[in-house]
Design a protein around this motif. Structure first.
Motif, PDB file in Angstrom:
ATOM      1  N   PHE A 171       0.434  -3.618  -7.696  1.00 38.39           N
ATOM      2  CA  PHE A 171      -0.958  -3.293  -7.402  1.00 38.39           C
ATOM      3  C   PHE A 171      -1.128  -3.041  -5.904  1.00 38.39           C
ATOM      4  N   ARG A 172      -0.537  -3.915  -5.076  1.00 37.40           N
ATOM      5  CA  ARG A 172      -0.620  -3.750  -3.614  1.00 37.40           C
ATOM      6  C   ARG A 172      -0.042  -2.405  -3.191  1.00 37.40           C
ATOM      7  N   ASP A 173       1.115  -2.037  -3.732  1.00 37.91           N
ATOM      8  CA  ASP A 173       1.746  -0.773  -3.358  1.00 37.91           C
ATOM      9  C   ASP A 173       0.879   0.428  -3.728  1.00 37.91           C
ATOM     10  N   LEU A 174       0.235   0.359  -4.892  1.00 38.47           N
ATOM     11  CA  LEU A 174      -0.645   1.450  -5.309  1.00 38.47           C
ATOM     12  C   LEU A 174      -1.887   1.526  -4.416  1.00 38.47           C
ATOM     13  N   VAL A 175      -2.449   0.386  -4.078  1.00 40.05           N
ATOM     14  CA  VAL A 175      -3.625   0.369  -3.199  1.00 40.05           C
ATOM     15  C   VAL A 175      -3.263   0.951  -1.840  1.00 40.05           C
ATOM     16  N   ARG A 176      -2.128   0.584  -1.319  1.00 40.83           N
ATOM     17  CA  ARG A 176      -1.696   1.130  -0.025  1.00 40.83           C
ATOM     18  C   ARG A 176      -1.545   2.645  -0.080  1.00 40.83           C
ATOM     19  N   ARG A 177      -0.930   3.126  -1.135  1.00 39.35           N
ATOM     20  CA  ARG A 177      -0.724   4.569  -1.258  1.00 39.35           C
ATOM     21  C   ARG A 177      -2.052   5.322  -1.306  1.00 39.35           C
ATOM     22  N   VAL A 178      -2.990   4.837  -2.091  1.00 39.35           N
ATOM     23  CA  VAL A 178      -4.291   5.505  -2.203  1.00 39.35           C
ATOM     24  C   VAL A 178      -5.079   5.344  -0.896  1.00 39.35           C
ATOM     25  N   SER A 179      -4.992   4.189  -0.250  1.00 35.26           N
ATOM     26  CA  SER A 179      -5.708   3.966   1.008  1.00 35.26           C
ATOM     27  C   SER A 179      -5.207   4.892   2.099  1.00 35.26           C
ATOM     28  N   VAL A 180      -3.900   5.115   2.135  1.00 37.64           N
ATOM     29  CA  VAL A 180      -3.327   6.049   3.115  1.00 37.64           C
ATOM     30  C   VAL A 180      -3.885   7.447   2.883  1.00 37.64           C
ATOM     31  N   GLN A 181      -4.000   7.830   1.636  1.00 37.16           N
ATOM     32  CA  GLN A 181      -4.543   9.149   1.320  1.00 37.16           C
ATOM     33  C   GLN A 181      -5.997   9.246   1.785  1.00 37.16           C
ATOM     34  N   PHE A 182      -6.777   8.203   1.555  1.00 33.57           N
ATOM     35  CA  PHE A 182      -8.166   8.200   2.029  1.00 33.57           C
ATOM     36  C   PHE A 182      -8.223   8.310   3.542  1.00 33.57           C
ATOM     37  N   ASN A 183      -7.429   7.486   4.230  1.00 27.41           N
ATOM     38  CA  ASN A 183      -7.443   7.510   5.690  1.00 27.41           C
ATOM     39  C   ASN A 183      -7.059   8.877   6.218  1.00 27.41           C
ATOM     40  N   SER A 184      -6.097   9.512   5.573  1.00 33.39           N
ATOM     41  CA  SER A 184      -5.670  10.853   5.982  1.00 33.39           C
ATOM     42  C   SER A 184      -6.799  11.858   5.787  1.00 33.39           C
ATOM     43  N   GLU A 185      -7.466  11.784   4.635  1.00 33.13           N
ATOM     44  CA  GLU A 185      -8.559  12.716   4.351  1.00 33.13           C
ATOM     45  C   GLU A 185      -9.756  12.454   5.258  1.00 33.13           C
ATOM     46  N   LEU A 186     -10.021  11.191   5.572  1.00 31.13           N
ATOM     47  CA  LEU A 186     -11.124  10.882   6.470  1.00 31.13           C
ATOM     48  C   LEU A 186     -10.846  11.379   7.887  1.00 31.13           C
ATOM     49  N   SER A 187      -9.613  11.158   8.351  1.00 33.33           N
ATOM     50  CA  SER A 187      -9.283  11.581   9.718  1.00 33.33           C
ATOM     51  C   SER A 187      -9.161  13.093   9.845  1.00 33.33           C
ATOM     52  N   SER A 188      -8.767  13.768   8.771  1.00 32.40           N
ATOM     53  CA  SER A 188      -8.645  15.225   8.840  1.00 32.40           C
ATOM     54  C   SER A 188      -9.979  15.914   8.575  1.00 32.40           C
ATOM     55  N   GLY A 189     -10.958  15.157   8.092  1.00 29.82           N
ATOM     56  CA  GLY A 189     -12.271  15.743   7.834  1.00 29.82           C
ATOM     57  C   GLY A 189     -12.365  16.436   6.493  1.00 29.82           C
ATOM     58  N   SER A 190     -11.395  16.200   5.592  1.00 32.94           N
ATOM     59  CA  SER A 190     -11.463  16.857   4.286  1.00 32.94           C
ATOM     60  C   SER A 190     -12.476  16.196   3.361  1.00 32.94           C
ATOM     61  N   ILE A 191     -12.897  14.981   3.709  1.00 33.95           N
ATOM     62  CA  ILE A 191     -13.993  14.361   2.972  1.00 33.95           C
ATOM     63  C   ILE A 191     -15.254  14.631   3.783  1.00 33.95           C
ATOM     64  N   LEU A 192     -15.935  15.644   3.385  1.00 32.81           N
ATOM     65  CA  LEU A 192     -17.160  16.058   4.065  1.00 32.81           C
ATOM     66  C   LEU A 192     -18.319  15.968   3.097  1.00 32.81           C
ATOM     67  N   PRO A 193     -19.515  15.891   3.621  1.00 32.47           N
ATOM     68  CA  PRO A 193     -20.659  15.877   2.720  1.00 32.47           C
ATOM     69  C   PRO A 193     -20.608  17.054   1.765  1.00 32.47           C
ATOM     70  N   GLY A 194     -20.850  16.754   0.474  1.00 30.19           N
ATOM     71  CA  GLY A 194     -20.778  17.765  -0.578  1.00 30.19           C
ATOM     72  C   GLY A 194     -21.957  18.650  -0.501  1.00 30.19           C
TER      73      GLY A 194
END
Length: 194
Positions: A171-194
């Motif tokens: 579970f920890r490994d899966l959470v880390r993997r998904v969290s890294v993806q979120f952090n990457s998308e947040l820092s790159s700006g790909s999560i923008l207001p819809g």
């Protein structure tokens, strides 16, 4: 054997095949629904414990797009704390990681829709909103939903729910993997207001 005895034996044979035939027919009729429900199934027999939900989440996570950023390694204190928690209670360790996932999900949710985002949204609402706004893809939403369901089972256990140290680490490994993806998308700006 006369005709009456033969007929009685024939009917008895047909009736004895009724239950297996009905079972096979039911499985065949409901095969699509059964394949949807299989990830929710958890079987336990003596030392064998099978959880299809974690297996499905790992399978889906392996198909997620790779992020150039590697998962941030926990500090020695964090690692030691998690390992101690796993030894005491794997369920508590899962809940701890679920909390971390919820924080990452909440940050992405607020970033995706700042005017409508409110702090009290459930994980399911956040996942659905991010998916509907195309901030996350179908596979990521599936992994998040699996992790949410596993976290909910840890938070509200039944007598059938027994979490192992291996379950907590997976579970920890899966959470880390998904969290890294979120952090990457947040820092790159790909999560923008819809």
């Amino acid at each position: 054997m006369d005709k009456l005895q033969f007929t009685a034996d024939l009917i008895k044979s047909i009736v004895s095949l009724g239950w297996p035939a009905a079972f096979v027919a039911a499985v065949w009729l409901f095969r699509e629904k059964l394949t949807e429900l299989m990830p929710l199934l958890r079987l336990r027999y003596k030392d064998l414990d099978v959880s299809f939900r974690l297996d499905q989440a790992e399978k889906d996570a392996s198909q997620l797009p790779t992020v150039s950023e590697s998962p941030s390694q926990p500090t020695p204190e964090e690692k030691s704390r998690f390992e101690k928690l796993v030894q005491v209670s794997p369920r508590a360790a899962i809940l701890e990681m679920r909390s971390d996932l919820e924080e990452a999900l909440n940050a992405a949710y607020r970033m995706s829709d700042p005017k409508n985002a409110y702090k009290g949204a459930s994980m399911q609402v956040m996942i659905r909103t991010l998916r509907q706004n195309n901030n996350i893809d179908e596979k990521t939403a599936g992994v998040l939903d699996d992790l949410r369901a596993i976290g909910n089972r840890a938070a509200h256990p039944t007598s059938a729910d027994v979490f192992t140290a291996q379950d907590a680490e997976r579970f920890r490994d899966l959470v880390r993997r998904v969290s890294v993806q979120f952090n990457s998308e947040l820092s790159s700006g790909s999560i923008l207001p819809g």
